[in-house]
Design a protein around this motif. Structure first.
Motif, PDB file in Angstrom:
ATOM      1  N   GLU A  59       0.753  -1.004   0.030  1.00  0.00           N
ATOM      2  CA  GLU A  59       0.091   0.050  -0.055  1.00  0.00           C
ATOM      3  C   GLU A  59       0.761   1.140  -0.186  1.00  0.00           C
ATOM      4  O   GLU A  59       0.543   2.133  -0.880  1.00  0.00           O
ATOM      5  CB  GLU A  59      -0.767   0.067   1.244  1.00  0.00           C
ATOM      6  N   ARG A  62       2.308   1.688  -3.499  1.00  0.00           N
ATOM      7  CA  ARG A  62       1.356   2.138  -4.601  1.00  0.00           C
ATOM      8  C   ARG A  62       1.237   3.640  -4.102  1.00  0.00           C
ATOM      9  O   ARG A  62       1.103   4.566  -5.249  1.00  0.00           O
ATOM     10  CB  ARG A  62      -0.101   1.437  -4.120  1.00  0.00           C
ATOM     11  N   ARG A  63       0.835   4.150  -2.957  1.00  0.00           N
ATOM     12  CA  ARG A  63       0.994   5.599  -2.832  1.00  0.00           C
ATOM     13  C   ARG A  63       2.026   6.367  -2.991  1.00  0.00           C
ATOM     14  O   ARG A  63       1.932   7.386  -3.623  1.00  0.00           O
ATOM     15  CB  ARG A  63       0.657   5.727  -1.163  1.00  0.00           C
ATOM     16  N   CYS A  64       3.166   5.880  -2.866  1.00  0.00           N
ATOM     17  CA  CYS A  64       4.490   6.542  -3.044  1.00  0.00           C
ATOM     18  C   CYS A  64       4.562   6.625  -4.715  1.00  0.00           C
ATOM     19  O   CYS A  64       5.264   7.347  -5.148  1.00  0.00           O
ATOM     20  CB  CYS A  64       5.577   5.783  -2.735  1.00  0.00           C
ATOM     21  N   THR A  65       4.333   5.662  -5.621  1.00  0.00           N
ATOM     22  CA  THR A  65       4.198   5.333  -6.752  1.00  0.00           C
ATOM     23  C   THR A  65       3.339   6.722  -7.439  1.00  0.00           C
ATOM     24  O   THR A  65       3.728   7.303  -8.494  1.00  0.00           O
ATOM     25  CB  THR A  65       3.678   4.231  -7.563  1.00  0.00           C
ATOM     26  N   ASP A  66       2.421   6.912  -6.691  1.00  0.00           N
ATOM     27  CA  ASP A  66       1.313   8.351  -7.303  1.00  0.00           C
ATOM     28  C   ASP A  66       2.150   9.565  -7.124  1.00  0.00           C
ATOM     29  O   ASP A  66       1.861  10.522  -7.842  1.00  0.00           O
ATOM     30  CB  ASP A  66       0.152   8.457  -6.486  1.00  0.00           C
ATOM     31  N   TYR A  67       3.052   9.445  -6.369  1.00  0.00           N
ATOM     32  CA  TYR A  67       4.090  10.574  -6.227  1.00  0.00           C
ATOM     33  C   TYR A  67       5.394  10.729  -7.145  1.00  0.00           C
ATOM     34  O   TYR A  67       6.130  11.740  -7.052  1.00  0.00           O
ATOM     35  CB  TYR A  67       4.549  11.047  -4.897  1.00  0.00           C
ATOM     36  N   GLY A  68       5.588   9.663  -7.691  1.00  0.00           N
ATOM     37  CA  GLY A  68       6.604   9.511  -8.923  1.00  0.00           C
ATOM     38  C   GLY A  68       7.698   8.966  -8.230  1.00  0.00           C
ATOM     39  O   GLY A  68       8.891   8.843  -8.828  1.00  0.00           O
ATOM     40  N   TYR A  70       8.262   5.400  -7.623  1.00  0.00           N
ATOM     41  CA  TYR A  70       8.360   4.517  -8.267  1.00  0.00           C
ATOM     42  C   TYR A  70       7.941   4.387  -9.927  1.00  0.00           C
ATOM     43  O   TYR A  70       6.792   5.374  -9.878  1.00  0.00           O
ATOM     44  CB  TYR A  70       7.782   3.255  -7.703  1.00  0.00           C
ATOM     45  N   PHE A  88       6.171  12.508  -0.844  1.00  0.00           N
ATOM     46  CA  PHE A  88       5.364  11.601  -0.330  1.00  0.00           C
ATOM     47  C   PHE A  88       5.269  11.538   1.114  1.00  0.00           C
ATOM     48  O   PHE A  88       4.221  11.646   1.786  1.00  0.00           O
ATOM     49  CB  PHE A  88       5.537  10.301  -0.869  1.00  0.00           C
ATOM     50  N   SER A  92       2.074  12.802   3.003  1.00  0.00           N
ATOM     51  CA  SER A  92       1.130  11.664   3.668  1.00  0.00           C
ATOM     52  C   SER A  92       1.307  11.648   5.119  1.00  0.00           C
ATOM     53  O   SER A  92       0.533  11.025   5.658  1.00  0.00           O
ATOM     54  CB  SER A  92       1.305  10.397   2.987  1.00  0.00           C
TER      55      SER A  92
END
Length: 187
Positions: A59, A62-68, A70, A88, A92
């Protein structure tokens, strides 16, 4: 599962992990793709747990991916990308984090005097401290204490209890694995 991953490869071993559902993954396939790439999220999970917050690792990813933090393309994952990670965790979780480069191993004790944690980029072969690493970097560990006598850290891919939680290396040994970069984190 580190021993199994080392022996059989991540693709095979991770699909047998009986604890995959606790990771936050929706499927075992999603878990297998992420699990070999989330040492940074494991470090973040440990930081959050120190505050009493328990968040599933995938989880967080995924949330970190939304910030770029990953970049995910067709089953491959690039990251952790430090600057988006810093944004992030600030937005967050209210964590103060800072990307640090050109960090000498001798600088880490002073960093930990100002920050509670240091996420250090090291070779994954740090789990075998007697070995010479093929390169530096590519893996992240959570440094919790450092002095001229030793560096204490948690290694998400440690293969024994001695190389996972509260592992300790002399500064010169840590230096052989350390890529001179990381992220300081205050809670």
């Amino acid at each position: 599962m580190t021993q199994d991953v080392l022996a059989e490869g991540a693709e095979i071993a991770l699909r047998r992990d009986p604890l995959w559902q606790g990771s936050g993954a929706e499927t075992v396939d999603e878990y297998a793709v992420w699990a070999a790439n989330i040492c940074g999220m494991a470090c973040l999970k440990m930081i959050l747990a120190s505050r009493g917050e328990i968040v599933p690792t995938i989880e967080l990813a995924r949330r970190c991916t939304d910030y770029g933090g990953y970049v995910v393309k067709e089953g491959s994952i690039k990251g952790l990308i430090y600057a988006p990670f810093v944004s992030f965790v600030k937005e967050s979780f209210g964590l103060r984090a800072k990307v640090m480069t050109s960090v000498a191993t001798a600088d880490i004790p002073a960093i930990l005097e100002r920050s509670r944690f240091f996420i250090a980029s090291v070779s994954s072969s740090i789990r075998w401290p007697e070995s010479e690493p093929p390169s530096k970097g590519g893996h992240l560990v959570l440094v919790t204490a450092a002095s001229a006598k030793g560096f204490r850290f948690h290694n998400p891919s440690g293969h024994t209890s001695a190389t996972q939680a509260n592992a300790v290396l002399a500064p010169a040994d840590f230096d052989r694995f350390f890529a001179n970069r990381g992220i300081s984190v205050e809670i």
